[in-house]
Design an enzyme around this catalytic site. Sequence first.
Site, PDB file in Angstrom:
ATOM      1  N   ASP A 158       0.873  -1.180   0.166  1.00 43.97           N
ATOM      2  CA  ASP A 158      -0.221  -0.068  -0.008  1.00 43.97           C
ATOM      3  C   ASP A 158       0.860   1.288   0.006  1.00 43.97           C
ATOM      4  O   ASP A 158       1.405   1.611   1.160  1.00 43.97           O
ATOM      5  CB  ASP A 158      -0.853  -0.036   1.231  1.00 43.97           C
ATOM      6  CG  ASP A 158      -1.460   1.395   1.543  1.00 43.97           C
ATOM      7  OD1 ASP A 158      -1.567   2.214   0.434  1.00 43.97           O
ATOM      8  OD2 ASP A 158      -2.423   1.324   2.283  1.00 43.97           O
ATOM      9  N   ASN A 207       3.633   5.538 -10.741  1.00 48.65           N
ATOM     10  CA  ASN A 207       2.636   5.500 -11.871  1.00 48.65           C
ATOM     11  C   ASN A 207       1.201   5.078 -11.123  1.00 48.65           C
ATOM     12  O   ASN A 207       0.224   5.628 -11.267  1.00 48.65           O
ATOM     13  CB  ASN A 207       2.830   4.306 -12.726  1.00 48.65           C
ATOM     14  CG  ASN A 207       1.459   4.005 -13.457  1.00 48.65           C
ATOM     15  OD1 ASN A 207       0.956   4.710 -14.376  1.00 48.65           O
ATOM     16  ND2 ASN A 207       0.756   2.793 -12.948  1.00 48.65           N
ATOM     17  N   TYR A 264      -8.619  14.044  -7.172  1.00 40.89           N
ATOM     18  CA  TYR A 264      -7.687  13.780  -8.221  1.00 40.89           C
ATOM     19  C   TYR A 264      -7.030  14.972  -9.009  1.00 40.89           C
ATOM     20  O   TYR A 264      -5.721  14.889  -8.932  1.00 40.89           O
ATOM     21  CB  TYR A 264      -8.901  12.967  -9.451  1.00 40.89           C
ATOM     22  CG  TYR A 264      -7.771  12.366 -10.457  1.00 40.89           C
ATOM     23  CD1 TYR A 264      -7.081  10.973 -10.342  1.00 40.89           C
ATOM     24  CD2 TYR A 264      -7.772  12.950 -11.625  1.00 40.89           C
ATOM     25  CE1 TYR A 264      -6.231  10.531 -11.379  1.00 40.89           C
ATOM     26  CE2 TYR A 264      -7.095  12.207 -12.868  1.00 40.89           C
ATOM     27  CZ  TYR A 264      -6.358  11.018 -12.577  1.00 40.89           C
ATOM     28  OH  TYR A 264      -5.673  10.433 -13.560  1.00 40.89           O
ATOM     29  N   LYS A 302      -3.063  15.643  -8.480  1.00 39.80           N
ATOM     30  CA  LYS A 302      -2.119  15.479  -9.798  1.00 39.80           C
ATOM     31  C   LYS A 302      -1.507  17.052  -9.924  1.00 39.80           C
ATOM     32  O   LYS A 302      -0.246  17.031 -10.422  1.00 39.80           O
ATOM     33  CB  LYS A 302      -2.770  15.376 -11.018  1.00 39.80           C
ATOM     34  CG  LYS A 302      -3.429  13.959 -10.904  1.00 39.80           C
ATOM     35  CD  LYS A 302      -2.237  12.884 -11.086  1.00 39.80           C
ATOM     36  CE  LYS A 302      -2.871  11.455 -11.314  1.00 39.80           C
ATOM     37  NZ  LYS A 302      -1.729  10.449 -11.243  1.00 39.80           N
TER      38      LYS A 302
HETATM   39  C1  BGC Z   1      -8.058   9.796 -16.465  1.00 44.63           C
HETATM   40  C2  BGC Z   1      -8.885   9.360 -17.283  1.00 44.63           C
HETATM   41  C3  BGC Z   1      -9.600  10.662 -18.223  1.00 44.63           C
HETATM   42  C4  BGC Z   1      -8.528  11.583 -18.597  1.00 44.63           C
HETATM   43  C5  BGC Z   1      -9.139  12.523 -19.392  1.00 44.63           C
HETATM   44  C6  BGC Z   1      -7.151  10.991 -16.954  1.00 44.63           C
HETATM   45  O1  BGC Z   1      -6.149  11.583 -15.851  1.00 44.63           O
HETATM   46  O2  BGC Z   1      -7.349   8.906 -15.400  1.00 44.63           O
HETATM   47  O3  BGC Z   1     -10.064   8.723 -16.609  1.00 44.63           O
HETATM   48  O4  BGC Z   1     -10.242  10.100 -19.225  1.00 44.63           O
HETATM   49  O5  BGC Z   1      -7.738  11.899 -17.598  1.00 44.63           O
HETATM   50  O6  BGC Z   1     -10.109  13.334 -18.809  1.00 44.63           O
END
Ligand code: BGC
Length: 266
Positions: free
Chosen positions: A71, A98, A164, A168
């Site tokens: 994990d 990744n 997310y 990122k």
């Molecule tokens: C996501 C995908 C998405 C893409 C474009 C990626 O970072 O994991 O699910 O399709 O971005 O939006």
Amino acid sequence: MIGIDLSGRRALVTGSSSGLGRATAEALATAGARVAIHYRTTRDTADQKAALDLAQALSRPGATAPAYPADISNPAEVEALFAALDRDFGGLDILVNNAGIDGPHATCAESDPGAWESVVRIDLLGPYYCAREALRRMIPKKQGVILNITSVHEFIPWEGYSAYASAKAGLSMFTKTLAQEVADQGIRVIALAPGAIETPINRSVWSNPASLKDLDQKIAMGRLGQPREIANVAAFLASDHASYITGTTLAIDGGMLIYPDFRHGG
Ligand code: BGC
């Protein structure tokens, strides 16, 4: 033709039982690196089998490819993972951060704090824990490459995926800061920002014709990418051909970031 030669290099690719990680592990091995596979947990037997099968496929006589469960959001497990790498590889030259999740779709107001935190722990703290361990091995050797897989969502806001996109964007700045810290120590740190690549993470989108059409329209090239189109770039960036690249993000997105909607109107 200039080939990519990673022979003699030892690589770890997190989250390499499927998707981009798997393709990257294959590409690094094809270029001659010894590759260690990482997967999430032994509780998911299908995932574990995929990891072990890949490790077997990438093993060469006298050079077994190990596969480790961990994990990555747990620092103690990351420490144990790197201790296992020390035992099996005696060090590390290439780390590919990744492994990641996008989490459940929910606007901020509706979101569950636990779910939000999980995304940040896996997508941002995980790469931090792994990079920290990797650098402790790379700095004394004055050699190494760390590749962080971000996303076009380090740039593009994404409704319902604030954890997310935030993780990122954070990983992108982490990349630049690390690169600055170790640039004079022979270590390069680079982010790769994939666009929409056909992998398990977005299967629900590309397996539905209506949502696939919508997604294709967001991409200037009008199609999803394939995992090898990220993996080949990762192999190049890990190699000495990219010896003067560090501290930046390379978008690999078929032109998602060039506002394809502006081909007309405005
Ligand atoms: C996501 C995908 C998405 C893409 C474009 C990626 O970072 O994991 O699910 O399709 O971005 O939006």
